[in-house]
Scaffold this motif. Sequence first.
Motif, short mmCIF file in Angstrom:
data_model
loop_
_atom_site.label_atom_id
_atom_site.label_comp_id
_atom_site.label_asym_id
_atom_site.label_seq_id
_atom_site.Cartn_x
_atom_site.Cartn_y
_atom_site.Cartn_z
N HIS A 6 0.79 -1.23 0.00
CA HIS A 6 0.00 0.00 0.00
C HIS A 6 0.83 1.28 0.00
N GLU A 7 1.75 1.38 0.94
CA GLU A 7 2.50 2.63 1.12
C GLU A 7 3.33 2.98 -0.12
N ARG A 8 4.03 2.01 -0.66
CA ARG A 8 4.88 2.27 -1.83
C ARG A 8 4.03 2.57 -3.07
N ALA A 10 0.96 3.89 -3.13
CA ALA A 10 0.34 5.22 -2.96
C ALA A 10 1.35 6.33 -3.14
N SER A 11 2.54 6.17 -2.57
CA SER A 11 3.56 7.21 -2.66
C SER A 11 3.98 7.44 -4.11
N ALA A 115 -6.55 0.32 -1.93
CA ALA A 115 -6.62 0.53 -0.48
C ALA A 115 -7.51 -0.50 0.20
N GLU A 119 -3.06 -5.93 2.63
CA GLU A 119 -1.64 -5.87 2.28
C GLU A 119 -1.10 -7.24 1.89
#
Length: 161
Positions: A6-8, A10-11, A115, A119
């Motif tokens: 998710h984090e990678r 989205a960034s 989202a 994960e």
Amino acid sequence: MSAMGHERIASAATDGLSKLLAVTDAHPGEGLGDAYLGRTTTDVLAHVHAWHALFEGWIAAHQEGGSVPYPAEGYSWKELDSLNEALYKAHAGRSYESVKDALLESHQMVMSLVAQIPESELVEVSRYEWLGDESLGDIAHECLGAHYEWALGILEAAGLT
């Protein structure tokens, strides 16, 4: 490299879209010459938008339990050029603003879909049979951040960045 979570995703997506639109907004509808088949900045955005729509379709088909048309109904990965040409034709002639609006909407839709996926399901390679040995997170990244980087490369090759 490990699978995209998710984090990678989205960034890279948020940063990439911002950079892409900064360039195309400064050059709406501008021709790209040989850098992209004689097409325009509008066509670059339409291409990325069309791949968002494909991603949405893959997820919908998977959730419905049906066959997933990957990469698209009637196409194999060996026919990627033909698929991209069909996607181009589907959006040819649209205004910059209408394509940009569609891109912003489809970006949000894909981000929302991603989202909602746990994960563990994003990063597990081979979890989805239709993806073979790829992770869903990597595919999401290819349709988002990596595709924005591709588009920026086209714009750079055309001398717009």
